[in-house]
Design an enzyme around this catalytic site. Structure first.
Site, PDB file in Angstrom:
ATOM      1  N   GLU A   1       0.810  -1.225   0.000  1.00 32.33           N
ATOM      2  CA  GLU A   1       0.000   0.000   0.000  1.00 32.33           C
ATOM      3  C   GLU A   1       0.837   1.265   0.000  1.00 32.33           C
ATOM      4  O   GLU A   1       0.562   2.202  -0.740  1.00 32.33           O
ATOM      5  CB  GLU A   1      -0.954   0.016   1.195  1.00 32.33           C
ATOM      6  CG  GLU A   1      -2.131  -0.946   1.067  1.00 32.33           C
ATOM      7  CD  GLU A   1      -1.806  -2.359   1.501  1.00 32.33           C
ATOM      8  OE1 GLU A   1      -0.678  -2.595   1.974  1.00 32.33           O
ATOM      9  OE2 GLU A   1      -2.684  -3.234   1.375  1.00 32.33           O
TER      10      GLU A   1
ATOM     11  N   HIS B   1     -10.328  -4.566  10.942  1.00 31.13           N
ATOM     12  CA  HIS B   1     -10.978  -4.378   9.648  1.00 31.13           C
ATOM     13  C   HIS B   1     -12.261  -3.555   9.737  1.00 31.13           C
ATOM     14  O   HIS B   1     -13.066  -3.577   8.813  1.00 31.13           O
ATOM     15  CB  HIS B   1     -11.311  -5.733   9.004  1.00 31.13           C
ATOM     16  CG  HIS B   1     -10.132  -6.469   8.465  1.00 31.13           C
ATOM     17  ND1 HIS B   1      -9.206  -7.077   9.267  1.00 31.13           N
ATOM     18  CD2 HIS B   1      -9.713  -6.688   7.200  1.00 31.13           C
ATOM     19  CE1 HIS B   1      -8.274  -7.656   8.516  1.00 31.13           C
ATOM     20  NE2 HIS B   1      -8.557  -7.431   7.259  1.00 31.13           N
TER      21      HIS B   1
HETATM   22  C1  LIG Z   1      -2.187  -4.236   4.551  1.00 32.27           C
HETATM   23  C2  LIG Z   1      -3.230  -5.121   4.014  1.00 32.27           C
HETATM   24  N1  LIG Z   1      -3.556  -5.044   2.722  1.00 32.27           N
HETATM   25  C3  LIG Z   1      -4.516  -5.850   2.205  1.00 32.27           C
HETATM   26  C4  LIG Z   1      -5.167  -6.740   3.006  1.00 32.27           C
HETATM   27  C5  LIG Z   1      -6.244  -7.643   2.420  1.00 32.27           C
HETATM   28  N2  LIG Z   1      -5.722  -8.997   2.303  1.00 32.27           N
HETATM   29  C6  LIG Z   1      -5.911  -9.883   3.290  1.00 32.27           C
HETATM   30  S1  LIG Z   1      -5.107 -11.298   2.999  1.00 32.27           S
HETATM   31  C7  LIG Z   1      -4.509 -10.780   1.527  1.00 32.27           C
HETATM   32  C8  LIG Z   1      -3.652 -11.693   0.717  1.00 32.27           C
HETATM   33  C9  LIG Z   1      -2.410 -12.120   1.421  1.00 32.27           C
HETATM   34  O1  LIG Z   1      -1.776 -13.157   0.760  1.00 32.27           O
HETATM   35  P1  LIG Z   1      -0.550 -13.976   1.364  1.00 32.27           P
HETATM   36  O2  LIG Z   1       0.384 -13.063   2.068  1.00 32.27           O
HETATM   37  O3  LIG Z   1      -0.001 -14.794   0.275  1.00 32.27           O
HETATM   38  O4  LIG Z   1      -1.174 -14.895   2.479  1.00 32.27           O
HETATM   39  P2  LIG Z   1      -2.240 -16.077   2.342  1.00 32.27           P
HETATM   40  O5  LIG Z   1      -3.590 -15.439   2.445  1.00 32.27           O
HETATM   41  O6  LIG Z   1      -2.010 -16.759   1.049  1.00 32.27           O
HETATM   42  O7  LIG Z   1      -2.018 -16.959   3.513  1.00 32.27           O
HETATM   43  C10 LIG Z   1      -4.950  -9.488   1.279  1.00 32.27           C
HETATM   44  C11 LIG Z   1      -4.633  -8.717   0.069  1.00 32.27           C
HETATM   45  C12 LIG Z   1      -4.813  -6.767   4.367  1.00 32.27           C
HETATM   46  N3  LIG Z   1      -5.415  -7.588   5.243  1.00 32.27           N
HETATM   47  N4  LIG Z   1      -3.832  -5.974   4.843  1.00 32.27           N
END
Ligand SMILES: Cc1ncc(C[n+]2csc(CCOP(=O)(O)OP(=O)(O)O)c2C)c(N)n1
Ligand SMILES: [Mg+2]
Lengths: 462, 335
Positions: free
Chosen positions: A196, A265
């Site tokens: 971000e 959230h």
């Molecule tokens: C700072 C932030 N940006 C966006 C999100 C929304 N979000 C939650 S999980 C996620 C994907 C994360 O993927 P990864 O790090 O690969 O973990 P996984 O879910 O595959 O375990 C996103 C974009 C968030 N929670 N926090």
């Protein structure tokens, strides 16, 4: 042993759905993990998988059926006599004692969406002149109104582009950017990594260089990662450069309190951004305002914070068709006229304020509901002239009380309406705690219609 | 500095004889699997609300890693945290009751799926903001070093989180101060709907510490024994004062990102292929049987696990919601 397959809740806001297609027929053997059916929710089409093994004994709800409530039995699976399986069947999980969560979700859908109380308005080039819109409208969701606003502005101006997480291929985490990648391609609809601060700063740089970025935050909770760039780089540079540099940029995404997603959230950032000079802050409620204000924000030469709300995305409104329909930033809207008490609200809280006004009418209190629409600039005139007539005001917001928007309005009213007031200003806000997860606590933490009614009766002394 | 690959993804058939830890690993992985399946079911019934991210498919990572940690070592992870909590020995009942938002949950119903903690088990959360746990884990390691207590921290992050800026700020400090920490990247190929190659300029994530001199290793995260072996070496390295390490676990999540993800960004065949060819639990089961374990023993484990999960589910439904007064507690510590 027969197990009922129940209509699942597939998202935090889903209360009902449509059985789009059955992929198994009666009599088919099913294994755990097999896709049984496709279900259309308010956001997407999802597959439901079998959890138990057996035979699909009966399809209770045929395909094509819409408005199937969550937890309705939709099929029956009979297990093939392997009764030794210690796994409890689906239905034994206390189907009869479902409580809080499901009901809590249903509450969000209460009344049919109210049409905008006053007609949408049109401005031409002069941004403050607001004329009545008399052209054609279409009923659409807020989600679609936002998408149309972006698409229209992108067609009009090649400098406009959309950047953020999951905006392109996924079509938007909340499906706001549906279809945009298909129309505008990867040059202008840009998926980012989860970075971000990086992509907000990149947008600001592109804005300095003359482009017109729309930066989508998946939710404004994640904009906190980027708030340094928003405040220190976007909001202050025009001033610090003595007017040389401009940053025409829109930061947008859902803000506020969704459903059961807990403290990290669920938060209203309205007062955070409204605090800062050098930003415009927009908080629409109706579909027309979402469209007209987003278009104004994209055309604005300044950084604009555009706060949406997940629980409003699915609401339907009549939205002007005219691609030159704009709503000026900085003008409030009288959503309902009344003479006894003024209620100010913004974003989703406008809906609650209107509901409260109806309740109040039953006890003889005529409430005037002002949809603030913009917080920066703030339409002091509309609020002041209303309070000078009603002599009472209740402010409403999803944010916390301390140093909130209500606190600012209270100060304004004290400065401008002191001699007109018949009662102290009352603020209705979220409780001064991080948002709890549990259904009962969440309900207590967030403003409810009853709270607004009680506050209005208090200032009306009735 | 070393940057290596270990235990390339293997088919079930290539597995060797079974070591003594395997039955325990099998049981722990199965507990997570069954727990998550039940959580998914309960979400569908409206008993769990909000976001709920299941760990199904990734069980070998946390089970293999947890076995190399000592009493007092600390753990921190993201919102995909149910598996980590069970692996730490937290009570399935308390975890499930938090999922249903009841007063008997680990956060007394106030945190939910993404925000649970256990001081007793040194589990430091459960964090909803992608990447935020990485500096926090670095801080836990800083405290271990500061107190010179011989403990280490395991910090888990996703392939999506790896692109957050604060991850690199953390890497730099951890390497600069030789902090006792293992960064475990759970590369399940997707961050929400974005595949690794669409988010990362270079997809060999174990190299991400290279600029800071942090050694990295890529591990078959579907093979609990490979995870365990890599984890042992990493823990020893960092515990002995040689600084941080990165383990990139190649793994896969079977379910959508959260309950509301239609997962249209990948094919059903892709999911099925991983399931049938690389499932961590099935691999362990085969290996146990090939090593001479009686099927009856496995059935017993199965029954035991199902019983614990059923009890947890019942507990989570029978427990009352929090007392309304709880709304106002825990905002600040009384000073
Ligand atoms: C700072 C932030 N940006 C966006 C999100 C929304 N979000 C939650 S999980 C996620 C994907 C994360 O993927 P990864 O790090 O690969 O973990 P996984 O879910 O595959 O375990 C996103 C974009 C968030 N929670 N926090
Ligand atoms: Mg991932």
């Amino acid at each position: 042993m027969a197990t009922e397959v129940l209509m699942p809740a597939l998202s935090p806001t889903m209360t009902e759905g449509k059985i789009a297609r059955w992929l198994k027929s009666e009599g088919d053997a099913v294994r755990s993990g097999d896709v049984l059916a496709e279900i259309e929710t308010d956001k997407a089409t999802m597959e439901i998988e079998a959890i138990d093994e057996g035979v699909l004994a009966r399809i209770v709800v045929p395909e094509g059926t819409d408005h199937v409530a969550v937890n309705t039995p939709i099929a029956v699976i009979s297990s093939d006599g392997e009764g030794a399986s210690p796994r409890a069947p689906f239905t034994q999980l206390g189907n009869g004692q479902k409580r809080g969560p499901a009901q809590e979700l249903r509450r969000e859908r209460l009344p049919p969406p109210a049409p905008p109380a006053s007609a949408p308005t049109l401005t031409s080039s002069a941004p403050t002149a607001e004329r009545e819109y008399t052209g054609a409208t279409r009923i659409m969701t807020v989600r679609e109104a936002l998408r149309d606003a972006i698409a229209e502005e992108m067609r009009r101006d090649d400098r406009v582009f959309l950047i953020g997480e999951e905006v392109a291929e996924y079509q938007g985490a909340y499906k706001v950017s549906q279809g945009l990648l298909q129309e505008f391609g990867i040059r202008r609809i840009i998926d980012t990594p989860i970075t971000e601060q990086g992509f907000a700063g990149l947008g600001i740089g592109a804005g300095f260089a003359g482009l017109r970025p729309i930066v989508e935050f998946m939710t404004f909770n994640f904009a906190m990662q980027a708030i340094d760039q928003i405040i220190n780089s976007a909001s202050k540079t025009h001033y610090m450069s003595g007017g040389q540099m401009t940053c025409p940029i829109v930061f947008r995404g859902p803000n506020g309190i969704a459903a059961r997603v807990a403290a990290q959230h669920s938060q209203c950032y309205a007062s955070w951004y409204a605090h800062c000079p050098g930003l415009k802050v927009v908080v629409p409620y109706t579909g027309a305002d979402h469209k007209g204000l987003l278009k104004s924000a994209i055309r604005d030469p300044n950084p604009v914070i555009f706060l949406e709300h997940e629980l409003v995305y699915g609401e339907n409104f009549a939205v002007p068709d005219d691609p030159e329909f704009l709503v000026p930033i900085g003008k409030a809207r009288v959503a309902r006229s009344g003479g006894h008490v003024t209620i100010t609200a913004f974003s989703r809280m406008v809906k609650l304020a209107l509901q409260a006004a109806e309740e109040l009418e039953k006890v003889g209190i005529s409430a005037e509901v002002i949809d603030l629409r913009s917080l920066r600039p703030f339409d002091t005139e509309t609020v002041i002239s209303s309070v000078r007539r009603t002599n009472r005001i209740v402010t409403l917001e999803e944010g916390w009380p301390f140093a909130g928007i209500g606190a600012e309005i209270a100060a304004l009213i004290m400065e401008e309406c002191f001699d007109w007031l018949d009662a102290p200003v009352r603020r209705v806000t979220s409780k001064d705690v991080p948002l709890p997860y549990a259904a009962n606590l969440e309900r207590l933490a967030v403003p409810q219609v009853d709270d607004i009614v009680a506050a209005a009766r208090e200032v009306a002394y009735r | 500095m070393a940057a290596t690959r270990r235990g390339k993804p293997v088919g079930v058939a290539e597995l060797e004889a079974s070591p003594k830890e395997l039955p325990g690993f099998y049981q722990d992985m199965l507990l997570i699997r069954r727990f998550e399946e039940r959580a998914g079911q309960m979400y569908g019934m409206g008993l769990i609300g909000g976001f709920c991210h299941l760990y199904i498919g990734q069980e070998a990572v946390v089970v293999g890693m947890q076995a190399v940690l000592k009493d007092g070592d600390t753990i921190v992870t993201s919102y995909r945290d149910h598996g980590h909590m069970l692996a730490c020995g937290m009570d399935p009942k308390g975890v499930m009751a938090e999922l249903t938002g009841r007063r008997t949950g680990y956060s007394r119903g106030k945190g939910g799926s993404m925000h649970m903690f256990s001081r007793e088990k040194n589990f430091f959360g459960g964090h909803g903001i992608v990447g935020a746990q990485v500096p926090i884990g670095t801080g836990l390691a800083f405290a271990h070093r500061y107190q010179d207590n011989g403990l280490i921290c395991a910090t888990y992050l996703g392939d999506g989180a790896i692109n957050q800026g604060q991850v690199y700020e953390s890497f730099n400090m951890a390497a600069l101060w030789k902090l006792p920490i293992v960064y475990v990247i759970e590369n399940n190929r997707y961050g929400m709907g974005t595949s690794v190659d669409r988010a990362s300029a270079r997809t060999d994530l174990f190299h991400r510490g290279m600029a800071y001199g942090i050694p990295g290793e890529q591990v078959d995260g579907m093979n609990v024994l490979a995870v365990h072996e890599a984890g042992l070496a990493a823990a020893e390295h960092t515990r002995s004062g040689q600084g941080p390490l990165i383990l990139e676990m190649l793994t896969y999540r079977y379910r959508g990102h959260s309950m509301s993800d239609p997962a249209k960004y990948r094919t059903r065949e892709e999911v099925d292929r991983v399931r049938t060819e690389h499932d961590p639990i099935e691999q362990a089961r085969r290996r146990l049987i090939d090593g001479g374990t009686d099927e009856a023993v496995l059935k017993e484990i199965d029954a035991e696990v199902r019983k614990r999960v059923a009890e947890a589910a019942q507990f989570a439904q029978d427990s009352p919601e929090p007392d309304p007064a709880e709304l106002w507690t825990d905002v600040l510590v009384d000073a």
